[in-house]
Design an enzyme around this catalytic site. Sequence first.
Site, mmCIF file in Angstrom:
data_model
loop_
_atom_site.group_PDB
_atom_site.id
_atom_site.type_symbol
_atom_site.label_atom_id
_atom_site.label_comp_id
_atom_site.label_asym_id
_atom_site.label_seq_id
_atom_site.Cartn_x
_atom_site.Cartn_y
_atom_site.Cartn_z
ATOM 1 N N ASP A 161 0.902 -1.142 -0.002
ATOM 2 C CA ASP A 161 0.002 -0.160 0.057
ATOM 3 C C ASP A 161 0.743 1.431 0.097
ATOM 4 O O ASP A 161 0.518 1.994 -0.545
ATOM 5 C CB ASP A 161 -0.979 0.208 1.045
ATOM 6 C CG ASP A 161 -1.501 -1.496 1.433
ATOM 7 O OD1 ASP A 161 -2.440 -1.527 0.417
ATOM 8 O OD2 ASP A 161 -1.388 -1.800 2.327
ATOM 9 N N HIS A 189 -4.848 -3.371 6.392
ATOM 10 C CA HIS A 189 -4.390 -3.784 4.786
ATOM 11 C C HIS A 189 -5.652 -4.090 4.127
ATOM 12 O O HIS A 189 -5.980 -5.236 4.064
ATOM 13 C CB HIS A 189 -3.453 -4.860 4.576
ATOM 14 C CG HIS A 189 -3.344 -5.214 3.151
ATOM 15 N ND1 HIS A 189 -2.756 -4.245 2.224
ATOM 16 C CD2 HIS A 189 -3.883 -6.180 2.539
ATOM 17 C CE1 HIS A 189 -3.156 -5.057 0.946
ATOM 18 N NE2 HIS A 189 -3.294 -6.082 1.157
HETATM 19 P P1 NAD Z 1 -2.044 -18.342 -3.958
HETATM 20 O O1 NAD Z 1 -3.151 -19.059 -4.006
HETATM 21 O O2 NAD Z 1 -1.329 -18.097 -5.355
HETATM 22 O O3 NAD Z 1 -1.087 -19.024 -3.205
HETATM 23 C C1 NAD Z 1 -1.146 -19.315 -1.939
HETATM 24 C C2 NAD Z 1 -0.516 -20.645 -1.626
HETATM 25 O O4 NAD Z 1 -0.740 -20.917 -0.219
HETATM 26 C C3 NAD Z 1 -0.915 -22.095 -2.332
HETATM 27 O O5 NAD Z 1 -0.056 -22.507 -3.036
HETATM 28 C C4 NAD Z 1 -1.660 -22.754 -1.087
HETATM 29 O O6 NAD Z 1 -1.434 -24.069 -1.385
HETATM 30 C C5 NAD Z 1 -0.679 -22.227 0.119
HETATM 31 N N1 NAD Z 1 -1.221 -22.584 1.290
HETATM 32 C C6 NAD Z 1 -2.595 -22.652 1.538
HETATM 33 N N2 NAD Z 1 -2.814 -23.093 3.022
HETATM 34 C C7 NAD Z 1 -1.497 -23.155 3.422
HETATM 35 C C8 NAD Z 1 -1.077 -23.576 4.702
HETATM 36 N N3 NAD Z 1 -1.609 -24.047 5.757
HETATM 37 N N4 NAD Z 1 0.274 -23.953 4.837
HETATM 38 C C9 NAD Z 1 1.366 -23.412 3.840
HETATM 39 N N5 NAD Z 1 0.576 -23.118 2.442
HETATM 40 C C10 NAD Z 1 -0.528 -23.033 2.432
HETATM 41 O O7 NAD Z 1 -2.023 -16.875 -3.501
HETATM 42 P P2 NAD Z 1 -0.921 -15.436 -3.654
HETATM 43 O O8 NAD Z 1 -1.438 -14.835 -4.891
HETATM 44 O O9 NAD Z 1 0.380 -16.411 -3.452
HETATM 45 O O10 NAD Z 1 -1.386 -14.781 -2.412
HETATM 46 C C11 NAD Z 1 -1.239 -15.315 -1.049
HETATM 47 C C12 NAD Z 1 -1.903 -14.443 -0.045
HETATM 48 O O11 NAD Z 1 -1.219 -12.973 0.013
HETATM 49 C C13 NAD Z 1 -3.338 -14.249 -0.068
HETATM 50 O O12 NAD Z 1 -4.014 -14.202 1.046
HETATM 51 C C14 NAD Z 1 -3.505 -12.728 -0.791
HETATM 52 O O13 NAD Z 1 -4.820 -12.221 -0.607
HETATM 53 C C15 NAD Z 1 -2.343 -12.122 -0.109
HETATM 54 N N6 NAD Z 1 -1.832 -10.995 -0.602
HETATM 55 C C16 NAD Z 1 -1.726 -9.996 0.285
HETATM 56 C C17 NAD Z 1 -1.053 -8.785 0.148
HETATM 57 C C18 NAD Z 1 -0.667 -7.645 0.991
HETATM 58 O O14 NAD Z 1 -0.338 -6.535 0.435
HETATM 59 N N7 NAD Z 1 -0.688 -7.865 2.419
HETATM 60 C C19 NAD Z 1 -0.927 -8.568 -1.254
HETATM 61 C C20 NAD Z 1 -1.244 -9.373 -2.371
HETATM 62 C C21 NAD Z 1 -1.686 -10.686 -1.794
HETATM 63 C C1 LMR Z 2 -3.698 -6.726 -2.523
HETATM 64 O O1 LMR Z 2 -3.574 -5.419 -2.097
HETATM 65 O O2 LMR Z 2 -3.107 -6.742 -3.828
HETATM 66 C C2 LMR Z 2 -4.088 -7.908 -2.169
HETATM 67 O O3 LMR Z 2 -4.372 -8.069 -0.840
HETATM 68 C C3 LMR Z 2 -5.645 -8.207 -2.712
HETATM 69 C C4 LMR Z 2 -6.135 -9.381 -2.410
HETATM 70 O O4 LMR Z 2 -7.273 -9.621 -1.715
HETATM 71 O O5 LMR Z 2 -5.499 -10.415 -2.258
#
Ligand code: NAD
Ligand code: LMR
Length: 330
Positions: A161, A189
Amino acid sequence: MASKAAVNVTVTGAAGQIGYALLFRIASGQLLGADTPVRLRLLEIPQAVKAAEGTAMELDDCAFPLLDGIDITDDPKKAFDGVNVALLVGARPRTKGMERGDLLEANGGIFKPQGEAINAGAADDVRILVVGNPANTNALIAQSNAPDVPAERFTAMTRLDHNRAMSQLAQKLGVALTDIKKLTIWGNHSATQYPDLFHAEVGGRNAAEAVGDQDWLENTFIPTVAKRGAAIIEARGASSAASAANAAIDHVHDWVNGTAEGDWTSMGIPSDGSYGVPEGLISSFPVVCKDGKYEIVQGLEIDEFSRKKIDASVAELAEERDAVKGLGLI
Ligand code: NAD
Ligand code: LMR
């Protein structure tokens, strides 16, 4: 040849999209520095272990001099044994028909055992960054289940962010990113977050004054930053991955190596009560990092506009905390 001891870096959700964008950068030295070898621990659910093994094969094929080894497991206890830096990325995404309470409960099933495993086996200097959403409350769940680890080691990612806000401001003013300092993301967030330009500076001048357009600030800048995650999902058909991985690298890099002189960054951290944020909530603050520690920037004057925005996001965090408390997760 690097001479330091290898640092154990655990990445959960290693086979996911963020994992794929993150692991190569960690192994190349961008997380901890070009003189620090890393040993990677990849934690996945059993169904995704094979995919993680594929990523590990690619990591081997990069022949990164700093990569001291890779372990892959579906057991949190093994993944966090001796961990120095834990990046908790894997989380349960919201699926159709799921209410917020269901999402919090599903993630509780992930972050409670991970917190317990960190408590049982992490190294004394462990630093934890939670990326998986809802990041702040997932961090609170993990932290509450790790009573022997100092609470301040648990952080949540609002750096994406922060970086988004930097870019939006630079583009609006036609200035270089390096001209912008002291920007802050407050709160959660989520769409309630508050990107604050009133304490930011552009070329030494107050950023809100440099913008000189309250309508843009309120009705374009803040919603663009706060809803950027949803806009990326809409455009890409998947949530942000490379930019999220980049922000995770920035967050840990600055925590370990320090923020630049005369600047600060934004991190979701357990509140010590500063700025009226109830103690214990994991909320984003302006922080300065030095000697491997962060400190909240104190003494900022918060005007009525900012107060309302911060309070709204903090109220959402309190609601999430109460919900996970009700579920017995904290
Ligand atoms: P994704 O679905 O591509 O990958 C998530 C992975 O986590 C999968 O491979 C899944 O098998 C694994 N997983 C699920 N449960 C698990 C567990 N108990 N132990 C270990 N691994 C496990 O998702 P992504 O695009 O990589 O995003 C991951 C997370 O990050 C999501 O929750 C997304 O919303 C979040 N995210 C946060 C921000 C932020 O700014 N804070 C930004 C983008 C994404
Ligand atoms: C982001 O800010 O890009 C993510 O947290 C969005 C999401 O819900 O995975």
